[in-house]
Design an enzyme around this catalytic site. Structure first.
Site, PDB file in Angstrom:
ATOM      1  N   HIS A 171      18.814 -42.382  22.125  1.00  0.00           N
ATOM      2  CA  HIS A 171      19.349 -43.094  20.957  1.00  0.00           C
ATOM      3  C   HIS A 171      20.598 -42.450  20.370  1.00  0.00           C
ATOM      4  O   HIS A 171      20.968 -41.330  20.715  1.00  0.00           O
ATOM      5  CB  HIS A 171      18.266 -43.255  19.878  1.00  0.00           C
ATOM      6  CG  HIS A 171      17.872 -41.990  19.162  1.00  0.00           C
ATOM      7  ND1 HIS A 171      16.696 -41.324  19.412  1.00  0.00           N
ATOM      8  CD2 HIS A 171      18.488 -41.267  18.182  1.00  0.00           C
ATOM      9  CE1 HIS A 171      16.598 -40.267  18.624  1.00  0.00           C
ATOM     10  NE2 HIS A 171      17.680 -40.210  17.868  1.00  0.00           N
ATOM     11  N   GLU A 234      19.398 -45.565  15.878  1.00  0.00           N
ATOM     12  CA  GLU A 234      18.642 -45.014  14.757  1.00  0.00           C
ATOM     13  C   GLU A 234      19.504 -45.063  13.501  1.00  0.00           C
ATOM     14  O   GLU A 234      20.614 -44.531  13.480  1.00  0.00           O
ATOM     15  CB  GLU A 234      18.226 -43.567  15.034  1.00  0.00           C
ATOM     16  CG  GLU A 234      17.505 -42.910  13.859  1.00  0.00           C
ATOM     17  CD  GLU A 234      17.237 -41.424  14.069  1.00  0.00           C
ATOM     18  OE1 GLU A 234      16.764 -40.767  13.107  1.00  0.00           O
ATOM     19  OE2 GLU A 234      17.509 -40.905  15.178  1.00  0.00           O
ATOM     20  N   HIS A 261      32.809 -45.266  18.066  1.00  0.00           N
ATOM     21  CA  HIS A 261      32.143 -46.555  17.945  1.00  0.00           C
ATOM     22  C   HIS A 261      30.889 -46.602  18.792  1.00  0.00           C
ATOM     23  O   HIS A 261      30.655 -45.738  19.637  1.00  0.00           O
ATOM     24  CB  HIS A 261      33.088 -47.696  18.374  1.00  0.00           C
ATOM     25  CG  HIS A 261      33.541 -47.604  19.803  1.00  0.00           C
ATOM     26  ND1 HIS A 261      34.772 -47.108  20.161  1.00  0.00           N
ATOM     27  CD2 HIS A 261      32.930 -47.938  20.984  1.00  0.00           C
ATOM     28  CE1 HIS A 261      34.900 -47.150  21.483  1.00  0.00           C
ATOM     29  NE2 HIS A 261      33.784 -47.649  22.006  1.00  0.00           N
ATOM     30  N   GLU A 307      32.230 -52.106  19.288  1.00  0.00           N
ATOM     31  CA  GLU A 307      33.015 -52.749  20.336  1.00  0.00           C
ATOM     32  C   GLU A 307      32.163 -53.828  20.996  1.00  0.00           C
ATOM     33  O   GLU A 307      30.976 -53.620  21.270  1.00  0.00           O
ATOM     34  CB  GLU A 307      33.459 -51.726  21.383  1.00  0.00           C
ATOM     35  CG  GLU A 307      34.364 -52.309  22.466  1.00  0.00           C
ATOM     36  CD  GLU A 307      34.797 -51.289  23.502  1.00  0.00           C
ATOM     37  OE1 GLU A 307      35.734 -51.600  24.266  1.00  0.00           O
ATOM     38  OE2 GLU A 307      34.205 -50.197  23.553  1.00  0.00           O
TER      39      GLU A 307
END
Length: 320
Positions: A171, A234, A261, A307
């Site tokens: 994550h 998260e 990003h 993105e």
């Protein structure tokens, strides 16, 4: 023209790095493979895409746009020789916002020992603090990489071996100011599902884990199947921050720079962007802006960049 949110993937997370040689070496040491590199000499930067790609990996052999759990390293030419260049890791002011990347490992004690023996520094070792089931190692730029266990920590305490081919890029954590706005955005607008919520009332914060699909990996027998997954986002929410005017998180794209990003691949990028327009989403870059007509950037409620890229296996684009 329609877009199918069930086809979306949390494709990658981008961070800026000072020295690409050292950074690639680190992530390869964690078991990742350089699956693609994109050079842009005219603009003086290169992109390195790393992912878990062993035969047992969740996305083994898949096209870059059809994966989850990719780490994109952005290197601006010359930073490796600039003694003053330093990235903002996102965990201190100025520049607080992005928190960490996280990998899940088979035998966490053996994995952490291997990392420590290689000379890499830790922000938090397993033995530090009250939580002895997680650790944080620092990459060459100082970014925090959380290490979590796929298997029972006590059961693996005396296991001496670790297999990097089993690891997952689990994550990416970002801090959010208003959790209701963020949950609404990532669920309603982005189409993610809330997998789990962890509340730490005494400490004054909560964690929210979101993903596409089931959010579970192939190891259903794991102590927590979620830790065997990739492509999880998260959200860290400090209680009451939505009422505090002084709280404003940094996207990483103005000084001091660091994190750039997250990216989501979609089935039909024109239809997806039209849907974002219809939902009054704020764009940083539309498909029609600039020279790159195959990607777009939208902004989440805290101003983090997302993105939007086309999944080439679902709808190939000649200029993507």
């Amino acid at each position: 023209m329609a877009t199918d949110l069930s086809k979306y993937k949390f494709n990658h997370s981008m961070i800026r790095v000072k020295d690409p040689v050292e950074s690639v070496k680190f992530y390869e040491f964690l078991g990742m493979k350089l699956i693609d590199k994109s050079s842009h000499p005219d603009a003086k930067f290169d992109l390195y895409f790393l992912a878990y790609d062993s035969p047992g990996a969740l996305s083994h052999g898949a096209h870059r746009s059809n994966r989850e759990g990719i780490v994109e390293l952005t290197h601006n030419y010359g930073t490796e020789n600039d003694t003053d260049y330093k990235v903002a890791t996102g965990n201190s002011e100025p520049g607080k916002g992005f928190g960490h990347l996280c990998i899940s490992v088979d035998n966490i004690q053996a994995a952490c020992k291997r990392i420590e023996d290689a000379g890499y520094k830790f922000q938090k070792k397993l033995t530090d603090g009250r939580m002895h089931n997680i650790a944080f190692v620092l990459d060459p730029n100082g970014y925090w990489i959380e290490i979590i266990a796929m298997n029972d920590v006590e059961a693996t305490e005396n296991v001496k071996e670790t297999d990097v081919n089993t690891y997952r890029m689990n994550h990416t954590m970002i801090r959010v100011k208003d959790i209701e706005k963020s949950l609404d955005f990532y669920q309603d607008v982005m189409g993610m599902k809330l997998l789990k919520q962890n509340d730490f009332k005494e400490a004054g914060f909560s964690l929210y884990f979101l993903a596409y699909g089931s959010g579970a990996g192939s190891n259903a027998s794991a102590v927590n199947p979620r830790v065997n997954a990739e492509g999880i986002l998260e959200l860290t929410y400090n209680h009451g921050s939505e009422k505090d005017d002084s709280v404003k998180y940094h996207s990483g794209n103005t000084e001091p720079q660091g994190f750039g990003h997250i990216a989501v691949s979609v089935d039909d990028i024109e239809a997806a962007c039209q849907r974002f327009e219809d939902k009054k989403v704020n764009f940083k870059k539309r498909l029609t802006d600039g020279r790159m007509k195959s990607i777009a950037f939208i902004l989440d409620p805290d101003g983090y960049w997302i993105e939007i890229i086309p999944n080439q296996t679902l709808k190939p684009r000649a200029n993507a």
